[in-house]
Design a protein around this motif. Structure first.
Motif, mmCIF file in Angstrom:
data_model
loop_
_atom_site.group_PDB
_atom_site.id
_atom_site.type_symbol
_atom_site.label_atom_id
_atom_site.label_comp_id
_atom_site.label_asym_id
_atom_site.label_seq_id
_atom_site.Cartn_x
_atom_site.Cartn_y
_atom_site.Cartn_z
ATOM 1 N N ASP A 1 0.844 -1.210 0.000
ATOM 2 C CA ASP A 1 0.000 0.000 0.000
ATOM 3 C C ASP A 1 0.873 1.252 0.000
ATOM 4 O OD1 ASP A 1 -2.266 -1.476 0.023
ATOM 5 O OD2 ASP A 1 -2.775 -1.134 2.143
ATOM 6 N N GLU A 2 1.896 1.224 0.838
ATOM 7 C CA GLU A 2 2.768 2.406 0.928
ATOM 8 C C GLU A 2 3.517 2.627 -0.398
ATOM 9 O OE1 GLU A 2 4.173 3.391 4.659
ATOM 10 O OE2 GLU A 2 5.932 4.494 3.973
ATOM 11 N N LEU B 1 2.476 1.890 -3.381
ATOM 12 C CA LEU B 1 1.573 2.438 -4.402
ATOM 13 C C LEU B 1 1.243 3.905 -4.143
ATOM 14 C CD1 LEU B 1 -0.713 -0.668 -4.997
ATOM 15 C CD2 LEU B 1 1.014 0.295 -6.547
ATOM 16 N N ARG B 2 1.208 4.288 -2.866
ATOM 17 C CA ARG B 2 0.982 5.710 -2.557
ATOM 18 C C ARG B 2 2.214 6.525 -2.923
ATOM 19 N NH1 ARG B 2 -0.467 5.602 3.445
ATOM 20 N NH2 ARG B 2 -0.688 7.855 3.236
ATOM 21 N N LEU C 1 3.240 10.814 0.038
ATOM 22 C CA LEU C 1 2.248 9.766 0.287
ATOM 23 C C LEU C 1 0.814 10.279 0.176
ATOM 24 C CD1 LEU C 1 3.752 7.860 3.377
ATOM 25 C CD2 LEU C 1 3.860 7.205 0.977
ATOM 26 N N SER D 1 -3.220 6.955 -4.602
ATOM 27 C CA SER D 1 -2.562 5.667 -4.722
ATOM 28 C C SER D 1 -2.659 5.192 -6.167
ATOM 29 C CB SER D 1 -3.263 4.679 -3.783
ATOM 30 O OG SER D 1 -2.716 3.410 -3.934
#
Ligand code: J2J
Length: 538
Positions: free
Chosen positions: A61-62, A64-65, A173, A177
């Motif tokens: 997830d991180e 993709l952000r 961030l 995303s």
């Protein structure tokens, strides 16, 4: 469609087809490797760094952000970005995020300073420089501000807090995303990595998703890395030891956990082993020696640790023999090079071999030649120059046709500059070196780079830099200097010269340990400075 990057020597198309057909190269990019594991083990811990613990799901997830934030800066496929970070999970997140959008990170060890960073930004025409505010008292934010005005191509600098994170990271961030889709080809260059130096300026090695994928799969298969592995990462994170041998990429390919340490000293590493029950680590010989001799060994519960991998420089047999009895750990030596090849000893090998040899290639695709000065193959057991070619080995340095003509044969073998002996079974022992390089406890220093820096000193007429034997580090750096005139001798002290080199922006690990002022150098018959004679006289 693969990206063509100017200044990269391609693999012949026949070789590409062969490596793909034989399964050495997979149709997978490095982010795809991470995402595949995250599907299998979404809730397993991927990385632990200080107070941050990220599961595979959280890490992806991180990534993709962060990828969305980097894309928002205008970065895209084929762009180059210099990443100059300490051992932090953000380094890993940046690499995957850049790969996700097809950007090529140029990775620099945090010990690097102005001289090295300028060179990387310039040669790669980098569009962004990512670093931390400061490191060991050097203001890198100020360096970044200064560099940004210098080249039109360097549009952005991203400055993290000293130990990672911070407002600029959070801002990246916050842009949403990206969706994970293939945005680059596995045949694309994935990263540009600094080579162990032999030349006046550091050379960059272009590795593709293919070459890295092959290397990490071999390394993981050879050394029994599984989802139960908890690997303590202590060496500089951008070094290939930490990246793909097996490193964090190897760990992520099987769902293992990486624990990041800022360095490998016992007071830092031992508490982390106890706290996170780490069971594997890769060290260079001087750090392994520090572990063996540490009085802290009894102060921590190190019983989870099972295997210590050691490579990067020659491990003496005496030290190697102490590891299993004293640390109750399996020793797995390895010998490798950023350019590609890595050999290691398989886990089930007999004790004598594991102590005396550095390993053998994992696959017949890792081609090895051991030749004499005339280029003839030598018989087993005889020393010779090591040449190598294969699915992990680059075909040339980035934008460097001159060095490529010297370092690679016309049929694509890399001349390692190492002198090795290979026995009947194919096991390799490193016995010497023909390249002009100093290996200071695993840090590689190019004498020529230092000599050039000395020649810029007003008091130096000529300089010759050699490695001198050292019990702990293997080698230390010694500079012989001829002064311009007797009045200059007073300026040529070790501390003044170290300061001079530091002010020129050289990384600290390249600074000399010893300086000797002399009237002349010994010469060879053809009139070159004889470093061999200097070493013998020292
Ligand atoms: C003697 N010399 C060694 C060893 C490397 C895995 C392991 C190491 C490296 C590495 C790496 C040695 N004994 N066991 O990238 O993925 C010296 C040789 C070699 C040079 C390469 C990896 N292990 N060396 O050390 O690019 O001289 O890679 O050619 O930093 O280190 O250095 P480097």
């Amino acid at each position: 469609q693969p990206l063509t990057l100017d200044g990269v020597v391609p693999y012949p198309s026949k070789t590409v087809a062969e490596y793909l057909a034989k399964g050495y190269w997979h149709d997978q990019t490095l982010p795809e490797l991470l995402f595949a594991t995250a599907e299998l083990y979404p809730d397993k811990l991927a990385v632990i760094d200080r107070d941050t613990r990220l599961s595979y799901r959280q890490l992806t997830d991180e990534v993709l952000r962060l990828a969305a934030g980097l894309q928002d800066l205008g970065l895209g496929r084929g762009d180059r970005v210099v990443v100059h970070l300490p051992n932090t999970y953000e380094y890993i997140a940046f690499l995957f995020a850049l790969w996700e959008i097809g950007v090529i990170p140029v990775v620099a060890p945090i010990a690097h300073r102005r001289a090295e960073i300028e060179h990387f930004i310039e040669i790669a025409e980098a569009r962004t420089y990512i670093t931390v505010a400061s490191d060991s008292g050097t203001d890198l934010a100020a360096l970044a501000a200064d560099l940004k005005g210098r080249w039109a191509h360097l549009e952005h600098a991203v400055i993290l807090d000293r130990r990672g994170g911070g407002a600029e990271y959070d801002a990246l961030l916050s842009k949403g995303s990206l969706e994970h889709v293939r945005r680059c080809s596995p045949q694309d260059v994935a990263l540009l990595q600094m080579s162990g130096g032999t030349t006046g300026v550091p050379k960059l090695m272009p590795h593709t998703h293919h070459t890295y994928g092959y290397a990490l799969r071999r390394s993981v298969g050879e050394r029994g890395i599984t989802e139960r592995t908890v690997h303590l990462l202590v060496m500089p994170i951008c070094h290939s030891i930490s990246t793909r041998s097996p490193g964090f990429l190897g760990a992520f390919s099987v769902g293992a956990t990486i624990v990041i340490a800022p360095n490998g000293s016992p007071d830092v590493a031992f508490p982390l082993i106890e706290k996170h029950r780490a069971n594997r680590v890769t060290l260079v010989p001087p750090i392994l020696l520090a572990w063996l001799n540490s009085s802290l060994r009894d102060a921590y519960d190190l019983s989870s640790m099972q295997v210590v991998m050691c490579g990067g420089a020659k491990l003496s047999e005496e030290v190697a023999r102490r590891v299993e009895p004293e640390l109750s750990l399996e020793l797995s030596q390895s010998f490798g090079m950023g350019e590609g090849l890595v050999v290691s000893n398989p886990p089930d090998i007999d004790r004598e071999t594991s102590v005396r040899y550095q390993g053998r290639p994992a696959s017949e695709a890792d081609e090895i030649r051991v030749i004499d000065d005339e280029g003839n193959d030598v018989p087993p057991g005889a020393p010779g120059h090591l040449l190598t070619r294969g699915p992990s080995v680059i075909r040339g340095y980035y934008r460097n046709p001159e060095q490529n003509a010297l370092a690679f044969t016309s049929d694509g073998f890399y001349r390692t500059g190492d002198i090795v002996e290979r026995d009947e079974r194919g096991f390799i022992r490193v016995v010497g070196r023909s390249k002009d390089q100093i290996n200071r406890g695993g840090e590689k220093i190019a004498p020529e780079e230092l000599e050039n820096a000395f020649l810029a000193h007003g008091g130096v007429h000529n300089a010759s830099v050699i490695g001198v034997d050292d019990e702990v580090l293997g080698e230390r750096i010694k500079a012989y200097l001829i002064p311009r005139s007797p009045e200059h001798v007073a300026d040529l002290t070790l501390s003044k010269l170290r300061q001079f080199l530091q002010e020129r922006g050289l990384a600290t690990f390249k600074l000399p340990d010893f300086v000797e002022v002399v009237d002349e150098f010994p010469y060879t018959a053809v009139g070159k400075v004889s470093k061999r004679l200097q070493r013998e006289r020292k």
